[in-house]
Design a protein around this motif. Structure first.
Motif, PDB file in Angstrom:
ATOM      1  N   ALA A 178     -30.104-103.855  52.377  1.00 20.30           N
ATOM      2  CA  ALA A 178     -30.100-105.331  52.425  1.00 20.30           C
ATOM      3  C   ALA A 178     -30.803-105.959  51.225  1.00 20.30           C
ATOM      4  N   MET A 179     -31.373-105.136  50.359  1.00 18.99           N
ATOM      5  CA  MET A 179     -32.199-105.672  49.261  1.00 18.99           C
ATOM      6  C   MET A 179     -31.338-106.423  48.234  1.00 18.99           C
ATOM      7  N   PRO A 180     -31.788-107.606  47.810  1.00 19.77           N
ATOM      8  CA  PRO A 180     -31.032-108.321  46.773  1.00 19.77           C
ATOM      9  C   PRO A 180     -30.859-107.436  45.531  1.00 19.77           C
ATOM     10  N   ALA A 181     -29.685-107.502  44.923  1.00 21.33           N
ATOM     11  CA  ALA A 181     -29.364-106.625  43.793  1.00 21.33           C
ATOM     12  C   ALA A 181     -30.385-106.747  42.670  1.00 21.33           C
ATOM     13  N   ALA A 182     -30.880-107.968  42.437  1.00 20.58           N
ATOM     14  CA  ALA A 182     -31.813-108.179  41.324  1.00 20.58           C
ATOM     15  C   ALA A 182     -33.115-107.403  41.550  1.00 20.58           C
ATOM     16  N   LEU A 183     -33.600-107.413  42.772  1.00 17.75           N
ATOM     17  CA  LEU A 183     -34.833-106.680  43.083  1.00 17.75           C
ATOM     18  C   LEU A 183     -34.586-105.180  43.004  1.00 17.75           C
ATOM     19  N   ARG A 184     -33.459-104.757  43.546  1.00 18.64           N
ATOM     20  CA  ARG A 184     -33.138-103.331  43.524  1.00 18.64           C
ATOM     21  C   ARG A 184     -33.045-102.814  42.085  1.00 18.64           C
ATOM     22  N   THR A 185     -32.414-103.580  41.234  1.00 15.34           N
ATOM     23  CA  THR A 185     -32.283-103.173  39.833  1.00 15.34           C
ATOM     24  C   THR A 185     -33.658-102.982  39.192  1.00 15.34           C
ATOM     25  N   ARG A 186     -34.613-103.843  39.562  1.00 13.97           N
ATOM     26  CA  ARG A 186     -35.949-103.734  38.975  1.00 13.97           C
ATOM     27  C   ARG A 186     -36.673-102.450  39.381  1.00 13.97           C
ATOM     28  N   ILE A 187     -36.330-101.885  40.541  1.00 13.21           N
ATOM     29  CA  ILE A 187     -37.068-100.686  40.976  1.00 13.21           C
ATOM     30  C   ILE A 187     -36.309 -99.383  40.741  1.00 13.21           C
ATOM     31  N   GLU A 188     -35.050 -99.468  40.317  1.00 13.45           N
ATOM     32  CA  GLU A 188     -34.281 -98.245  40.027  1.00 13.45           C
ATOM     33  C   GLU A 188     -35.057 -97.403  39.017  1.00 13.45           C
ATOM     34  N   GLY A 189     -35.280 -96.159  39.340  1.00 14.68           N
ATOM     35  CA  GLY A 189     -35.918 -95.252  38.388  1.00 14.68           C
ATOM     36  C   GLY A 189     -37.437 -95.335  38.345  1.00 14.68           C
ATOM     37  N   LEU A 190     -38.035 -96.320  39.028  1.00 21.47           N
ATOM     38  CA  LEU A 190     -39.504 -96.431  38.996  1.00 21.47           C
ATOM     39  C   LEU A 190     -40.158 -95.460  39.976  1.00 21.47           C
ATOM     40  N   LYS A 191     -41.382 -95.068  39.599  1.00 19.02           N
ATOM     41  CA  LYS A 191     -42.167 -94.196  40.477  1.00 19.02           C
ATOM     42  C   LYS A 191     -43.499 -94.862  40.793  1.00 19.02           C
ATOM     43  N   ALA A 192     -44.025 -94.532  41.954  1.00 15.79           N
ATOM     44  CA  ALA A 192     -45.338 -95.062  42.348  1.00 15.79           C
ATOM     45  C   ALA A 192     -46.324 -93.904  42.489  1.00 15.79           C
ATOM     46  N   VAL A 193     -47.581 -94.216  42.235  1.00 16.85           N
ATOM     47  CA  VAL A 193     -48.639 -93.211  42.376  1.00 16.85           C
ATOM     48  C   VAL A 193     -49.279 -93.370  43.759  1.00 16.85           C
ATOM     49  N   HIS A 194     -49.304 -92.262  44.518  1.00 14.78           N
ATOM     50  CA  HIS A 194     -49.857 -92.248  45.874  1.00 14.78           C
ATOM     51  C   HIS A 194     -51.175 -91.469  45.865  1.00 14.78           C
ATOM     52  N   THR A 195     -52.191 -92.040  46.492  1.00 12.87           N
ATOM     53  CA  THR A 195     -53.481 -91.343  46.566  1.00 12.87           C
ATOM     54  C   THR A 195     -54.013 -91.400  47.996  1.00 12.87           C
ATOM     55  N   TYR A 196     -54.861 -90.438  48.326  1.00 15.49           N
ATOM     56  CA  TYR A 196     -55.397 -90.401  49.705  1.00 15.49           C
ATOM     57  C   TYR A 196     -56.151 -91.700  50.008  1.00 15.49           C
ATOM     58  N   VAL A 197     -57.031 -92.080  49.098  1.00 14.12           N
ATOM     59  CA  VAL A 197     -57.756 -93.347  49.273  1.00 14.12           C
ATOM     60  C   VAL A 197     -57.286 -94.295  48.175  1.00 14.12           C
ATOM     61  N   SER A 198     -56.421 -95.240  48.540  1.00 17.19           N
ATOM     62  CA  SER A 198     -55.858 -96.154  47.559  1.00 17.19           C
ATOM     63  C   SER A 198     -56.689 -97.427  47.488  1.00 17.19           C
ATOM     64  N   ARG A 199     -56.791 -97.997  46.277  1.00 19.67           N
ATOM     65  CA  ARG A 199     -57.515 -99.267  46.151  1.00 19.67           C
ATOM     66  C   ARG A 199     -56.816-100.381  46.923  1.00 19.67           C
ATOM     67  N   ARG A 200     -55.501-100.191  47.213  1.00 22.63           N
ATOM     68  CA  ARG A 200     -54.750-101.212  47.951  1.00 22.63           C
ATOM     69  C   ARG A 200     -54.679-100.938  49.457  1.00 22.63           C
ATOM     70  N   ALA A 201     -55.304 -99.851  49.926  1.00 28.43           N
ATOM     71  CA  ALA A 201     -55.173 -99.464  51.335  1.00 28.43           C
ATOM     72  C   ALA A 201     -55.751-100.528  52.257  1.00 28.43           C
ATOM     73  N   LYS A 202     -55.094-100.695  53.404  1.00 28.59           N
ATOM     74  CA  LYS A 202     -55.586-101.662  54.383  1.00 28.59           C
ATOM     75  C   LYS A 202     -56.199-100.977  55.603  1.00 28.59           C
ATOM     76  N   SER A 203     -55.861 -99.698  55.829  1.00 26.99           N
ATOM     77  CA  SER A 203     -56.415 -98.983  56.987  1.00 26.99           C
ATOM     78  C   SER A 203     -57.480 -98.001  56.521  1.00 26.99           C
ATOM     79  N   LEU A 204     -58.487 -97.786  57.349  1.00 31.18           N
ATOM     80  CA  LEU A 204     -59.424 -96.699  57.078  1.00 31.18           C
ATOM     81  C   LEU A 204     -58.679 -95.377  57.217  1.00 31.18           C
ATOM     82  N   VAL A 205     -59.088 -94.376  56.471  1.00 26.83           N
ATOM     83  CA  VAL A 205     -58.481 -93.053  56.602  1.00 26.83           C
ATOM     84  C   VAL A 205     -59.553 -92.064  57.044  1.00 26.83           C
ATOM     85  N   GLN A 206     -59.075 -90.971  57.630  1.00 31.80           N
ATOM     86  CA  GLN A 206     -59.982 -89.946  58.153  1.00 31.80           C
ATOM     87  C   GLN A 206     -60.895 -89.429  57.027  1.00 31.80           C
TER      88      GLN A 206
END
Ligand SMILES: [Fe+2]
Length: 276
Positions: free
Chosen positions: A139-167
Motif C-alpha cells: 500500500a506504500m505510495p510509490a514515491a516513498l517506496r522508491t526512496r527506500i529501495e536498496g537502503l539498509k538500516a543498522v540494528h543494535t540491541y540497545v538503540s538510541r531510538r528504542a522506546k521499550s526497555l530491553v532485557q
C-alpha cells in the motif's frame, strides 16, 4: 484439524490439533502452508508439557537456544519465560516489547518465527498486536517506496531510538551481538513476496544517511506502517499457542492491564536466514 482464517488483514485459527497430530507429516505440511498464507496462527485448546511444546516447535523449524540465559528453562533451554515479572524495571512489574518490533533483528540471522504459549493471563487486556508488513509495502505510495529501495538500516540491541526497555545482559552476551545491517525491503525466502523490514525498537540509523535525514525517513515509514488498517489483534485465552512469521510482520505487547497481575508466556524462537 481445521484452519479458519481470521477477519481482517492476517491470521488464522487452528482448531482440533491434538498431540498425536504433532508427529504427522501431512499435518506439519498443512500447518506450515497455513503459516505462510496467514502469517500468524493460533493453535487453540492446547495442553502440552514443555517437551511436547518443544516438539511442536520443530514442526515449524529449528528452535534457537536464546541469548539471555537467566530466562531460559533448565530442562528445555529452547524455551524462555516471558513475564511482566522478569526484572527489567527495578523490581516493579513491567511489560517489555510494548512498542512495534520484529524479534531478533539485532542478529545477522534473525529468527524466522516466534511462538508464544500462554501460561498466565491478566483478567482483562494484555493482547498481542500485529502488523502485516506485506500489506504495508503493497500500500506504500510509490514515491516513498522508491526512496527506500536498496537502503539498509543498522540494528543494535540497545538503540538510541528504542522506546521499550530491553532485557539486561551480561558482557559476554553483549559481545555476541555487534550492530548488523538489514535491508528495509526484504524478500520472503519461501513466498517470494516483499515486505517492509523495520524494527523501531532496534534500528539506530539508516546506513549512508545523516542522522537527521535517516530519522526523518524512519519517522515517515513508521507513521505509515503503524496505521490501524494494517493491524491485527490477538486476544488471549489460556490454551492458546500462537506462532507468527517475523519476516513479514511486526508485533507488540499491550500493557493496558493491572500490572500486578501476571502475564506470562513460554516463548520459542525458530532459526531463520539472512534477510535479503
Ligand atoms: Fe517480540
Amino acid at each position: 484439524m481445521e484452519v479458519v482464517k481470521n477477519d481482517g488483514v492476517m491470521g488464522a485459527e487452528v482448531r482440533g490439533l491434538d498431540e498425536a497430530g504433532i508427529g504427522d507429516p501431512e499435518t506439519a505440511a498443512r500447518l506450515n502452508r497455513a503459516l505462510l498464507d496467514h502469517q500468524k496462527l493460533c493453535l487453540k485448546d492446547q495442553a502440552l508439557d514443555d517437551r511436547a511444546y518443544a516438539r511442536l516447535a520443530r514442526v515449524f523449524g529449528e528452535p534457537k537456544v536464546q541469548l539471555v540465559e537467566k530466562i531460559r528453562l533448565e530442562e528445555t533451554p529452547e524455551i524462555t519465560l516471558i513475564s511482566n515479572y522478569n526484572d527489567m524495571a527495578g523490581g516493579k512489574p513491567y511489560v517489555s516489547a510494548n512498542h512495534w518490533h520484529t524479534d531478533d533483528s539485532y542478529f545477522a540471522v534473525p529468527a524466522k518465527a516466534t511462538m508464544l504459549y500462554a501460561k498466565a493471563l491478566p483478567s482483562t487486556g494484555g493482547d498481542t498486536q500485529f502488523i502485516n508488513t506485506y500489506a504495508v509495502l503493497d500500500a506504500m505510495p510509490a514515491a516513498l517506496r522508491t526512496r527506500i529501495e536498496g537502503l539498509k538500516a543498522v540494528h543494535t540491541y540497545v538503540s538510541r531510538r528504542a522506546k521499550s526497555l530491553v532485557q539486561n545482559r551480561t558482557d559476554e552476551e553483549k559481545a555476541k551481538t555487534p550492530p548488523v545491517t538489514h535491508p528495509l525491503i526484504r524478500t520472503h525466502p519461501e513466498t517470494g513476496r516483499q515486505s517492509l523490514y523495520i524494527n523501531p525498537n532496534r534500528i539506530s540509523h539508516v546506513e549512508g544517511m545523516s542522522e537527521a535525514d535517516g530519522d526523518a525517513l524512519l519517522d515517515e515509514l513508521y507513521a505509515f506502517a503503524f496505521q490501524e488498517k494494517f493491524q491485527h489483534r490477538h486476544k488471549w485465552t489460556l490454551g492458546d499457542i500462537i506462532v507468527w512469521d517475523n519476516r513479514c510482520t511486526l508485533h507488540r505487547a499491550s500493557n493496558d492491564f493491572d500490572l500486578t497481575e501476571r502475564r506470562e508466556f513460554h516463548r520459542i524462537l525458530l532459526e531463520g536466514t539472512v534477510p535479503v
